[in-house]
Design a protein around this motif. Structure first.
Motif, mmCIF file in Angstrom:
data_model
loop_
_atom_site.group_PDB
_atom_site.id
_atom_site.type_symbol
_atom_site.label_atom_id
_atom_site.label_comp_id
_atom_site.label_asym_id
_atom_site.label_seq_id
_atom_site.Cartn_x
_atom_site.Cartn_y
_atom_site.Cartn_z
ATOM 1 N N UNK A 1 94.869 -17.940 63.200
ATOM 2 C CA UNK A 1 95.447 -17.902 64.536
ATOM 3 C C UNK A 1 94.944 -16.717 65.357
ATOM 4 N N UNK A 2 94.189 -15.799 64.757
ATOM 5 C CA UNK A 2 93.679 -14.653 65.498
ATOM 6 C C UNK A 2 92.717 -15.113 66.589
ATOM 7 N N UNK A 3 92.660 -14.388 67.715
ATOM 8 C CA UNK A 3 91.712 -14.753 68.763
ATOM 9 C C UNK A 3 90.282 -14.600 68.264
ATOM 10 N N UNK A 4 89.399 -15.481 68.689
ATOM 11 C CA UNK A 4 88.022 -15.472 68.223
ATOM 12 C C UNK A 4 87.148 -14.488 68.988
ATOM 13 N N UNK B 1 80.956 -18.111 54.160
ATOM 14 C CA UNK B 1 81.621 -17.029 54.883
ATOM 15 C C UNK B 1 82.575 -17.597 55.928
ATOM 16 N N UNK B 2 83.589 -16.829 56.284
ATOM 17 C CA UNK B 2 84.576 -17.224 57.285
ATOM 18 C C UNK B 2 84.261 -16.553 58.610
ATOM 19 N N UNK B 3 84.147 -17.352 59.658
ATOM 20 C CA UNK B 3 83.904 -16.804 60.990
ATOM 21 C C UNK B 3 85.162 -16.099 61.459
ATOM 22 N N UNK B 4 85.059 -14.773 61.644
ATOM 23 C CA UNK B 4 86.236 -13.972 61.977
ATOM 24 C C UNK B 4 86.360 -13.707 63.467
ATOM 25 N N UNK B 5 85.275 -13.241 64.106
ATOM 26 C CA UNK B 5 85.408 -12.863 65.503
ATOM 27 C C UNK B 5 84.054 -12.663 66.181
ATOM 28 N N UNK B 6 84.048 -12.957 67.482
ATOM 29 C CA UNK B 6 82.905 -12.668 68.344
ATOM 30 C C UNK B 6 83.252 -11.438 69.176
ATOM 31 N N UNK C 1 64.320 -11.653 85.004
ATOM 32 C CA UNK C 1 65.405 -11.963 84.073
ATOM 33 C C UNK C 1 66.662 -11.202 84.465
ATOM 34 N N UNK C 2 67.805 -11.751 84.080
ATOM 35 C CA UNK C 2 69.060 -11.055 84.339
ATOM 36 C C UNK C 2 69.099 -9.740 83.559
ATOM 37 N N UNK C 3 69.593 -8.701 84.189
ATOM 38 C CA UNK C 3 69.699 -7.401 83.534
ATOM 39 C C UNK C 3 70.763 -7.469 82.435
ATOM 40 N N UNK C 4 70.438 -7.063 81.190
ATOM 41 C CA UNK C 4 71.438 -7.122 80.109
ATOM 42 C C UNK C 4 72.625 -6.214 80.404
ATOM 43 N N UNK C 5 73.798 -6.757 80.297
ATOM 44 C CA UNK C 5 75.015 -5.964 80.518
ATOM 45 C C UNK C 5 75.889 -5.930 79.271
ATOM 46 N N UNK C 6 75.516 -6.659 78.230
ATOM 47 C CA UNK C 6 76.318 -6.646 77.007
ATOM 48 C C UNK C 6 75.436 -7.034 75.825
ATOM 49 N N UNK C 7 75.912 -6.735 74.634
ATOM 50 C CA UNK C 7 75.301 -7.225 73.405
ATOM 51 C C UNK C 7 76.373 -7.957 72.606
ATOM 52 N N UNK C 8 75.939 -8.805 71.685
ATOM 53 C CA UNK C 8 76.864 -9.662 70.940
ATOM 54 C C UNK C 8 76.883 -9.298 69.465
ATOM 55 N N UNK C 9 78.080 -9.099 68.935
ATOM 56 C CA UNK C 9 78.298 -8.898 67.509
ATOM 57 C C UNK C 9 79.154 -10.037 66.978
ATOM 58 N N UNK C 10 78.856 -10.492 65.772
ATOM 59 C CA UNK C 10 79.666 -11.502 65.109
ATOM 60 C C UNK C 10 80.165 -10.944 63.786
ATOM 61 N N UNK C 11 81.447 -11.119 63.512
ATOM 62 C CA UNK C 11 82.053 -10.652 62.264
ATOM 63 C C UNK C 11 82.442 -11.854 61.412
ATOM 64 N N UNK C 12 82.122 -11.776 60.111
ATOM 65 C CA UNK C 12 82.446 -12.838 59.167
ATOM 66 C C UNK C 12 83.166 -12.237 57.957
ATOM 67 N N UNK C 13 84.131 -12.968 57.420
ATOM 68 C CA UNK C 13 84.853 -12.542 56.231
ATOM 69 C C UNK C 13 84.308 -13.219 54.994
ATOM 70 N N UNK C 14 84.467 -12.571 53.849
ATOM 71 C CA UNK C 14 83.904 -13.103 52.605
ATOM 72 C C UNK C 14 84.787 -14.154 51.949
ATOM 73 N N UNK C 15 86.004 -14.346 52.455
ATOM 74 C CA UNK C 15 86.890 -15.352 51.885
ATOM 75 C C UNK C 15 87.358 -16.302 52.969
ATOM 76 N N UNK C 16 87.731 -17.500 52.569
ATOM 77 C CA UNK C 16 88.216 -18.523 53.480
ATOM 78 C C UNK C 16 89.599 -18.961 53.048
#
Length: 246
Positions: free
Chosen positions: A23-26, A187-192, A223-238
């Motif tokens: 139920x946590x926000x992605x 892996x479990x997709x935890x958060x963007x 090109x559009x000027x970069x204003x952010x970078x993206x990190x993805x977090x994954x958990x080792x259990x589901x």
């Protein structure tokens, strides 16, 4: 999870492991610390564009004191932040036909080091694509994710930095590809985590219907000027519920 990390210094207090509830926000937006607004965020000490302050915040958030933090890129800023927060920095080294986790800069008895490495990695950091590869392939990425998952503790986390380039028309986005590979590897997709590189403007003309059509986009070499970078977090259990919904 709080996205604003505007604290006056690197945090050292213990932090709980993120709640793995589905139920946590992605998405958790990572704002620029207020005391850093006048200081360039991208510098020689940045890990794939992530400044040392917010990097330390992430390490603190995903681990506890005494945990092992493995950085596949062997970046000195990761090692310094890890030691500062009383965690153990580690790298991956060849061992015959395989690889093993080796602690760096740690003074301890061999049996103590063996216990730390045997119990697994609490946080693994990896920039994508990996060195030597010019693109993200699903099969190769899934195989890599599977190997990384085996290094993690049951409650460990993998933190990946996505490539900066935008997908070409007709191509699958890097984020979708990485999420697919991670799930296929168990892996479990935890958060963007979008991480802002510049302060948000007070007003944005392109969001106003009266001025959007006449506002030129901010471009750099077409090109559009970069204003952010993206990190993805994954958990080792589901969790059982996540497995049923997959």
């Amino acid at each position: 999870m709080s996205a604003d990390v505007a604290t006056p210094s690197m945090p050292q207090t213990p932090q709980h492991t993120p709640d793995p509830s589905p139920e946590r926000p992605r998405v958790g937006l990572f704002l620029i610390p207020t005391h850093r607004r006048r200081v360039p965020l991208v510098d020689a000490d940045a890990w794939h564009g992530l400044d040392p302050h917010r990097l330390a915040w992430l390490i603190r958030h995903y681990t506890r004191p005494g945990d092992v933090v493995l950085d596949l890129d062997m970046h000195p800023t990761v090692a310094r932040a890890t030691c500062y927060l009383h965690r153990y920095p580690a790298i991956l080294v060849p061992d015959g036909d395989a690889t093993r986790v080796r602690l760096t800069g740690v003074r301890a008895r061999p049996e103590r080091i063996r216990r730390l490495t045997d119990r697994g990695v609490s946080l693994l950091l990896a920039g994508l694509p990996r060195p030597g590869g010019d693109r993200l392939g699903l099969r190769a990425l899934t195989d890599a994710m599977d190997q990384w998952r085996r290094l993690l503790r049951p409650d460990g986390f993998l933190l990946t930095r996505l490539p900066a380039q935008s997908p070409q028309p007709g191509q699958v986005s890097a984020r979708s590809l990485v999420i697919t590979a991670a799930r296929a590897a168990g892996l479990r997709y935890h958060q963007h985590l979008p991480v802002l590189l510049v302060p948000l403007p007070e007003t944005e003309p392109r969001t106003d219907p009266a001025t959007a059509a006449g506002t030129r986009p901010a471009l750099l070499d077409g090109r559009h000027i970069p204003v952010h970078l993206d990190l993805l977090a994954f958990g080792s259990t589901t969790t059982d519920q996540e497995a049923a919904n997959a």
